[in-house]
Design a protein around this motif. Structure first.
Motif, PDB file in Angstrom:
ATOM      1  N   LEU A 183     -34.165 -33.505   1.332  1.00  0.00           N
ATOM      2  CA  LEU A 183     -34.982 -32.501   2.001  1.00  0.00           C
ATOM      3  C   LEU A 183     -34.137 -31.306   2.448  1.00  0.00           C
ATOM      4  CD1 LEU A 183     -37.270 -34.754   4.240  1.00  0.00           C
ATOM      5  CD2 LEU A 183     -37.666 -33.947   1.909  1.00  0.00           C
ATOM      6  N   ALA A 184     -32.906 -31.579   2.871  1.00  0.00           N
ATOM      7  CA  ALA A 184     -32.034 -30.500   3.354  1.00  0.00           C
ATOM      8  C   ALA A 184     -31.704 -29.511   2.241  1.00  0.00           C
ATOM      9  CB  ALA A 184     -30.748 -31.098   3.929  1.00  0.00           C
ATOM     10  N   TYR A 185     -31.660 -29.990   0.998  1.00  0.00           N
ATOM     11  CA  TYR A 185     -31.293 -29.136  -0.131  1.00  0.00           C
ATOM     12  C   TYR A 185     -32.259 -27.958  -0.320  1.00  0.00           C
ATOM     13  CZ  TYR A 185     -30.497 -27.882  -5.056  1.00  0.00           C
ATOM     14  OH  TYR A 185     -30.270 -27.201  -6.221  1.00  0.00           O
ATOM     15  N   PRO A 186     -33.573 -28.182  -0.483  1.00  0.00           N
ATOM     16  CA  PRO A 186     -34.468 -27.028  -0.630  1.00  0.00           C
ATOM     17  C   PRO A 186     -34.542 -26.169   0.636  1.00  0.00           C
ATOM     18  CG  PRO A 186     -35.737 -29.068  -0.496  1.00  0.00           C
ATOM     19  CD  PRO A 186     -34.300 -29.455  -0.656  1.00  0.00           C
ATOM     20  N   VAL A 187     -34.420 -26.807   1.811  1.00  0.00           N
ATOM     21  CA  VAL A 187     -34.427 -26.040   3.058  1.00  0.00           C
ATOM     22  C   VAL A 187     -33.232 -25.087   3.108  1.00  0.00           C
ATOM     23  CG1 VAL A 187     -34.196 -26.202   5.569  1.00  0.00           C
ATOM     24  CG2 VAL A 187     -35.726 -27.771   4.359  1.00  0.00           C
ATOM     25  N   LEU A 188     -32.063 -25.571   2.689  1.00  0.00           N
ATOM     26  CA  LEU A 188     -30.862 -24.743   2.673  1.00  0.00           C
ATOM     27  C   LEU A 188     -30.992 -23.605   1.660  1.00  0.00           C
ATOM     28  CD1 LEU A 188     -27.933 -24.367   3.695  1.00  0.00           C
ATOM     29  CD2 LEU A 188     -27.196 -25.855   1.814  1.00  0.00           C
ATOM     30  N   LEU A 189     -31.542 -23.919   0.488  1.00  0.00           N
ATOM     31  CA  LEU A 189     -31.735 -22.882  -0.522  1.00  0.00           C
ATOM     32  C   LEU A 189     -32.633 -21.768  -0.001  1.00  0.00           C
ATOM     33  CD1 LEU A 189     -32.226 -24.709  -3.949  1.00  0.00           C
ATOM     34  CD2 LEU A 189     -30.359 -23.224  -3.260  1.00  0.00           C
ATOM     35  N   GLU A 190     -33.727 -22.156   0.625  1.00  0.00           N
ATOM     36  CA  GLU A 190     -34.656 -21.157   1.148  1.00  0.00           C
ATOM     37  C   GLU A 190     -33.991 -20.303   2.221  1.00  0.00           C
ATOM     38  OE1 GLU A 190     -38.212 -19.688   3.570  1.00  0.00           O
ATOM     39  OE2 GLU A 190     -36.621 -21.049   4.205  1.00  0.00           O
ATOM     40  N   GLN A 191     -33.164 -20.936   3.050  1.00  0.00           N
ATOM     41  CA  GLN A 191     -32.441 -20.210   4.094  1.00  0.00           C
ATOM     42  C   GLN A 191     -31.495 -19.183   3.481  1.00  0.00           C
ATOM     43  OE1 GLN A 191     -30.399 -22.693   6.982  1.00  0.00           O
ATOM     44  NE2 GLN A 191     -28.917 -21.067   7.410  1.00  0.00           N
ATOM     45  N   TYR A 192     -30.741 -19.601   2.458  1.00  0.00           N
ATOM     46  CA  TYR A 192     -29.827 -18.674   1.790  1.00  0.00           C
ATOM     47  C   TYR A 192     -30.575 -17.476   1.205  1.00  0.00           C
ATOM     48  CZ  TYR A 192     -25.889 -22.005   1.875  1.00  0.00           C
ATOM     49  OH  TYR A 192     -24.870 -22.837   2.259  1.00  0.00           O
TER      50      TYR A 192
END
Length: 243
Positions: free
Chosen positions: A142-151
């Motif tokens: 879950l952290a992976y897509p959240v991090l991508l969106e943040q970037y």
């Protein structure tokens, strides 16, 4: 003719075995899925959960998860959407009755990544509201897509392309990550048109973080960019694009 539970379980075991191969026979997987979907057609949306039905619900969920993986392997995000729509019933509506699936967060993460790759940002945030904050930060899927969106929101596209997109937590995310990269590049093109009068031809690949000539050609055609004197791309007006 009724299909026995043991027959369905055998098909499911066979399907899982095929999907675990490095190069699974996707056509054979599709045939097995079709048979299993028919077997569990009346068990996908059971209105009342009874203890005697829990085994059937487990099996039905496993079938849908295999279907979602199959869709990813054959790179069909529309097919994945259909399986995910059914899985949400198990993951959220029946969470008080069924234990968390070992693949639940991996598939939900793929779903989030799929939404981002389709530029469905409002839907992405709506789905985040269904998940607890601890899982969003501590679960690697879950952290992976959240991090991508943040970037991407912060404009740190170099991070998104070179760090996150190159290191997905599961190989199943690679398909959606590739689409997301190009979606992000298309969004960048819109912003560039609003900020600059032209782009030097020699800088295009560097700006968009890609060496893919075919993608650049497609982007130039989509945006109706005009190459001036072989030196820089300028942009067509809205009227010119319509014409």
């Amino acid at each position: 003719m009724l299909v026995s539970e043991s027959d369905s379980e055998k098909k499911l075991v066979q399907l899982k075995g095929l999907l675990s191969l490095d190069k699974p026979d996707l056509e054979r997987c599709g045939l097995l899925l079709r048979e299993l979907n028919i077997d569990f057609l009346d068990k996908t949306f059971l209105p009342i959960v009874d203890e005697t039905k829990l085994t059937e619900l487990h099996l039905a969920r496993d079938v849908l998860e295999c279907g979602a993986i199959w869709c990813i392997l054959k790179e069909d995000h529309q097919c994945f959407n259909r399986y995910m729509a059914q899985l949400k019933h198990f993951y959220f509506d029946l969470k008080q009755h069924l234990p968390t699936s070992p693949r639940q967060y991996e598939i939900i993460g793929a779903h989030l990544l799929n939404l981002l790759s389709q530029n469905r940002v409002p839907d992405f945030h709506s789905e985040l509201e269904l998940l607890d904050c601890a899982s969003l930060h501590n679960n690697r899927f879950l952290a992976y897509p959240v991090l991508l969106e943040q970037y991407i929101v912060e404009g740190r596209t170099n991070k998104a392309f070179f760090e996150a997109c190159q290191n997905p937590p599961t190989p199943y995310y690679a398909f959606f990550s590739r689409i997301l990269e190009n979606t992000t590049r298309r969004n960048m093109a819109v912003c560039i048109e609003m900020s600059f009068t032209c782009i030097p031809k020699e800088d295009v690949k560097r700006i968009f973080f890609t060496d893919d000539d075919q993608f650049i050609e497609e982007l130039v055609a989509e945006r109706h960019w005009i190459l001036e004197k072989e030196k820089a791309f300028s942009y067509a007006t809205e009227l010119e694009r319509i014409i």
